[in-house]
Scaffold this motif. Sequence first.
Motif, short mmCIF file in Angstrom:
data_model
loop_
_atom_site.label_atom_id
_atom_site.label_comp_id
_atom_site.label_asym_id
_atom_site.label_seq_id
_atom_site.Cartn_x
_atom_site.Cartn_y
_atom_site.Cartn_z
N HIS A 1 0.83 -1.21 0.00
CA HIS A 1 0.00 0.00 0.00
C HIS A 1 0.87 1.26 0.00
O HIS A 1 0.62 2.22 -0.74
CB HIS A 1 -0.92 -0.03 1.23
N TYR A 2 1.91 1.24 0.81
CA TYR A 2 2.80 2.42 0.89
C TYR A 2 3.58 2.60 -0.40
O TYR A 2 3.85 3.73 -0.82
CB TYR A 2 3.71 2.33 2.13
N GLN A 3 3.95 1.51 -1.04
CA GLN A 3 4.68 1.62 -2.32
C GLN A 3 3.82 2.35 -3.35
O GLN A 3 4.28 3.26 -4.03
CB GLN A 3 5.08 0.23 -2.84
N THR A 4 2.56 1.94 -3.47
CA THR A 4 1.66 2.58 -4.43
C THR A 4 1.44 4.04 -4.05
O THR A 4 1.41 4.92 -4.90
CB THR A 4 0.29 1.86 -4.43
N PHE A 5 1.28 4.26 -2.75
CA PHE A 5 1.03 5.61 -2.26
C PHE A 5 2.18 6.54 -2.70
O PHE A 5 1.94 7.63 -3.23
CB PHE A 5 0.93 5.58 -0.73
N ILE A 6 3.39 6.08 -2.50
CA ILE A 6 4.56 6.90 -2.84
C ILE A 6 4.60 7.19 -4.35
O ILE A 6 4.90 8.31 -4.77
CB ILE A 6 5.87 6.21 -2.36
N SER A 7 4.24 6.18 -5.14
CA SER A 7 4.25 6.38 -6.60
C SER A 7 3.32 7.52 -7.00
O SER A 7 3.59 8.25 -7.95
CB SER A 7 3.78 5.13 -7.33
N ASN A 8 2.21 7.64 -6.27
CA ASN A 8 1.24 8.68 -6.64
C ASN A 8 1.45 9.99 -5.90
O ASN A 8 0.93 11.02 -6.30
CB ASN A 8 -0.18 8.17 -6.39
N LEU A 9 2.19 9.91 -4.80
CA LEU A 9 2.42 11.13 -4.01
C LEU A 9 3.48 12.01 -4.67
O LEU A 9 3.34 13.23 -4.75
CB LEU A 9 2.88 10.74 -2.59
N LEU A 10 4.52 11.36 -5.15
CA LEU A 10 5.68 12.11 -5.62
C LEU A 10 5.82 11.98 -7.14
O LEU A 10 5.56 10.92 -7.71
CB LEU A 10 6.94 11.59 -4.93
N ALA A 11 6.26 13.08 -7.77
CA ALA A 11 6.31 13.10 -9.23
C ALA A 11 7.64 12.58 -9.78
O ALA A 11 7.66 11.84 -10.76
CB ALA A 11 6.05 14.51 -9.74
N THR A 12 8.72 12.93 -9.12
CA THR A 12 10.02 12.59 -9.71
C THR A 12 10.54 11.26 -9.19
O THR A 12 10.28 10.87 -8.04
CB THR A 12 11.08 13.67 -9.39
N GLU A 13 11.30 10.61 -10.06
CA GLU A 13 11.94 9.34 -9.72
C GLU A 13 12.84 9.52 -8.50
O GLU A 13 12.86 8.70 -7.59
CB GLU A 13 12.78 8.91 -10.94
N GLU A 14 13.54 10.64 -8.50
CA GLU A 14 14.51 10.92 -7.44
C GLU A 14 13.82 11.02 -6.07
O GLU A 14 14.26 10.40 -5.09
CB GLU A 14 15.18 12.25 -7.80
#
Length: 440
Positions: free
Chosen positions: A70-83
């Motif tokens: 759940h947190y992995q998906t959340f981070i993907s959508n929270l933040l725009a840049t790969e970095e």
Amino acid sequence: MKVMKFGGTSVGKPERMHDVATLITRDNEEKIVVLSALSGTTNSLVEIGAAMANGDRAAAKQVIDKLDAHYQTFISNLLATEEAQTKCRAIIAEHFEFLNIILKISFNEALNKDILAQGELMSTKMFSCYLEEKGINHMLLPALDFMTIDSYEEPQIGSIKVKLSQLLNQNKDKKIFITQGYISRNARGEVDNLKRGGSDYSASLIGAAINASVCEIWTDIDGMHNNDPRIVKKTVAIEQLSFDEAAELAYFGAKILHPASIWPAQHYKIPVKLLNTMQPDAKGTLITEEAGSVGVKAVAAKDGITAIKIKSSRMLLAYGFLRKVFEVFEKYRTSIDMITTSEVAVSLTIDNSTHLDEIIRELEPFGTVELDKDQAIVSIVGNEIGKTEHILSKLFESIADIPVRMVSYGGSPHNVSLLVPASYKTQTLQILNKGIFGLD
Ligand code: ASP
Ligand code: MG
């Protein structure tokens, strides 16, 4: 300086977290932003602890893995840049490493508290990553560095004040501080918490400690309403309440403000505002020392109530009888909510029946004990209710068909309470909405 607290649903989705960033940057006032864990996380952490306590490591592992995903998906959508994502994933990974390590060591209550703290630690760190990506200047303030409770689990407001002002003084250049709600350090120096729903309490304590201009509690409804919107069709938001009225309502699980959070704000005279993240410009509810106006403001109900009646002719003209009765409840740390007496009987209610059997056993020597389980308290809350014209006649006319078990009036000028069978709760709230507020 002000306090802004955002609950689990306000940070529960990446886009909601984005909204929180907008809300905290709308003005230039210095602020401490208090966050809950993402909605659902604390429940999962409780599950992990419970599975571990049962020795069921496989079940605990399953919950951990699901949460991790759940947190992995959340981070993907929270933040725009790969970095930014990579950096945030590394931070969150440490928390999941911790959860995975505890699977291998022996479980105890202190460890459980550590588990429970992970939710707020992660939500604040992820939010900080987002602010950083957006270039919003801020600082993460670890609640464990200032939020302390004593050996009775009471917050140490004096020491919180000292520690917090030191931390703020050391970072005078910062205007936005982010911190965790709920978590604290106990008298043994271990990680602990302010009990479920405690983030409001954190916010109010922080508000008191820094003498905040206002303590804003942001949720997803526009303040306290006059009745339960899930039960009646039409409700209106209450514009202003006194702390006393809010305290009466908070007991009824008017879920938007945790009951314990009222005293610090009241004692230190910090106005509290209940606001809606979905409608940030709506007025919401202001809670201050003054009630704003005279009259009934809300009705609220709580079920799961047990009524206990102790009848004894020995009570007639006797003194000290009630003390003996109350001592039994005190012994079992069970708080009494409503109480009514006649010359030969006393009826009272409790909402925590953990020790009901022991309590009854110890009451029996005093007289005949009768129980009514599955009751609900319906309470009419307002300011100087007794001065409201025809309030009692309106009230009793409306509830003519309800089998009322107890009535309590005059305990405070802010409340009239009725005890009804829980099966009548909905109907009672509905007729009072019409009878008292003229709403459907
Ligand atoms: N996360 C904690 C809980 O769910 C504290 C809070 O949200 O107020 O109980
Ligand atoms: Mg909450």
